[in-house]
Design a protein around this motif. Structure first.
Motif, PDB file in Angstrom:
ATOM      1  N   CYS A 112       9.649  67.156  19.289  1.00  0.00           N
ATOM      2  CA  CYS A 112       9.439  66.546  20.567  1.00  0.00           C
ATOM      3  C   CYS A 112       8.126  65.999  20.623  1.00  0.00           C
ATOM      4  CB  CYS A 112      10.580  65.853  21.106  1.00  0.00           C
ATOM      5  SG  CYS A 112      10.632  64.814  21.913  1.00  0.00           S
ATOM      6  N   THR A 138      13.849  70.455  16.038  1.00  0.00           N
ATOM      7  CA  THR A 138      15.374  69.937  15.580  1.00  0.00           C
ATOM      8  C   THR A 138      14.446  70.604  14.132  1.00  0.00           C
ATOM      9  OG1 THR A 138      15.381  68.581  17.309  1.00  0.00           O
ATOM     10  CG2 THR A 138      16.361  68.221  14.013  1.00  0.00           C
ATOM     11  N   GLU A 153      14.480  61.306  15.812  1.00  0.00           N
ATOM     12  CA  GLU A 153      15.329  60.790  17.588  1.00  0.00           C
ATOM     13  C   GLU A 153      14.965  62.485  17.907  1.00  0.00           C
ATOM     14  OE1 GLU A 153      17.940  58.334  20.151  1.00  0.00           O
ATOM     15  OE2 GLU A 153      18.474  57.858  18.250  1.00  0.00           O
ATOM     16  N   CYS A 154      15.408  62.940  18.914  1.00  0.00           N
ATOM     17  CA  CYS A 154      15.050  64.032  19.340  1.00  0.00           C
ATOM     18  C   CYS A 154      16.440  63.729  20.539  1.00  0.00           C
ATOM     19  CB  CYS A 154      14.367  63.721  20.740  1.00  0.00           C
ATOM     20  SG  CYS A 154      14.729  65.483  21.489  1.00  0.00           S
ATOM     21  N   ARG A 155      17.611  64.797  20.271  1.00  0.00           N
ATOM     22  CA  ARG A 155      18.689  65.072  20.408  1.00  0.00           C
ATOM     23  C   ARG A 155      18.980  65.612  22.285  1.00  0.00           C
ATOM     24  NH1 ARG A 155      20.913  68.555  15.266  1.00  0.00           N
ATOM     25  NH2 ARG A 155      20.608  67.429  13.727  1.00  0.00           N
ATOM     26  N   SER A 156      17.651  66.290  22.650  1.00  0.00           N
ATOM     27  CA  SER A 156      17.379  66.243  23.910  1.00  0.00           C
ATOM     28  C   SER A 156      17.164  64.962  24.738  1.00  0.00           C
ATOM     29  CB  SER A 156      16.540  67.565  23.703  1.00  0.00           C
ATOM     30  OG  SER A 156      15.954  67.730  25.713  1.00  0.00           O
ATOM     31  N   CYS A 157      16.169  64.505  24.821  1.00  0.00           N
ATOM     32  CA  CYS A 157      15.607  62.857  25.147  1.00  0.00           C
ATOM     33  C   CYS A 157      15.890  61.824  24.996  1.00  0.00           C
ATOM     34  CB  CYS A 157      14.060  63.918  26.569  1.00  0.00           C
ATOM     35  SG  CYS A 157      13.038  63.447  24.911  1.00  0.00           S
ATOM     36  N   GLY A 158      16.046  61.486  23.157  1.00  0.00           N
ATOM     37  CA  GLY A 158      15.715  60.494  22.698  1.00  0.00           C
ATOM     38  C   GLY A 158      14.505  59.920  22.269  1.00  0.00           C
ATOM     39  N   ALA A 159      13.602  60.237  22.398  1.00  0.00           N
ATOM     40  CA  ALA A 159      11.851  59.888  22.338  1.00  0.00           C
ATOM     41  C   ALA A 159      12.396  60.136  20.844  1.00  0.00           C
ATOM     42  CB  ALA A 159      11.050  60.898  22.615  1.00  0.00           C
ATOM     43  N   ASP A 160      10.932  60.293  19.343  1.00  0.00           N
ATOM     44  CA  ASP A 160      10.442  60.181  18.803  1.00  0.00           C
ATOM     45  C   ASP A 160      10.350  61.653  18.113  1.00  0.00           C
ATOM     46  OD1 ASP A 160      12.070  57.936  17.414  1.00  0.00           O
ATOM     47  OD2 ASP A 160       9.837  57.069  17.417  1.00  0.00           O
TER      48      ASP A 160
END
Length: 127
Positions: free
Chosen positions: A34, A41, A56-63
């Motif tokens: 991310c 990930t 989708e990043c599991r931490s912040c939701g960004a790509d």
């Protein structure tokens, strides 16, 4: 009689299928990083599958971007159209002036209908 036929096995609790003769597909680990939060990930994909460029990043939701040989890939611009909204499709059929005219007609109809149900002798409060 039916009680005896089901004795000794719990339905749905155990699989009667074995893994004998099953050939598993080759897999490879794919890494995404991310850019926003730096979260890494790791995902498993089939060896012959093309992994997506972003996840989708599991931490912040960004790509998060795909890493190949330790380097983040450069994202390719795609020719995919953006999803059309209801408003976009409406503007394809009517102009903004037509929509404003329809809105005024509908508001006048609603106001007339509301006014028809009221007692005309009663005074309006706050008007």
């Amino acid at each position: 009689m039916a009680d005896r036929s089901l004795r000794g096995i719990r339905l749905g609790a155990q699989s009667l299928q074995s893994e004998e003769g099953v050939v598993f597909m080759e897999r490879r680990e794919t890494t995404y990083t991310c850019d926003t939060c730096g979260h890494v990930t790791n995902l498993m994909f089939a060896a012959d599958a093309e992994p997506p460029q972003t996840w989708e990043c599991r931490s912040c939701g960004a790509d998060a971007r795909l890493n190949v040989d330790g380097q983040a890939v450069t994202l390719e611009a795609t020719d995919e159209k953006a999803a059309r909204t209801h408003w976009d499709m409406l503007l394809e059929r009517r102009t903004r002036a037509e929509l404003e005219e329809l809105l005024e007609e509908r508001l006048a109809f609603i106001r007339a209908r509301r006014g028809a149900g009221e007692d005309p002798t009663r005074e309006k409060i706050g008007a």
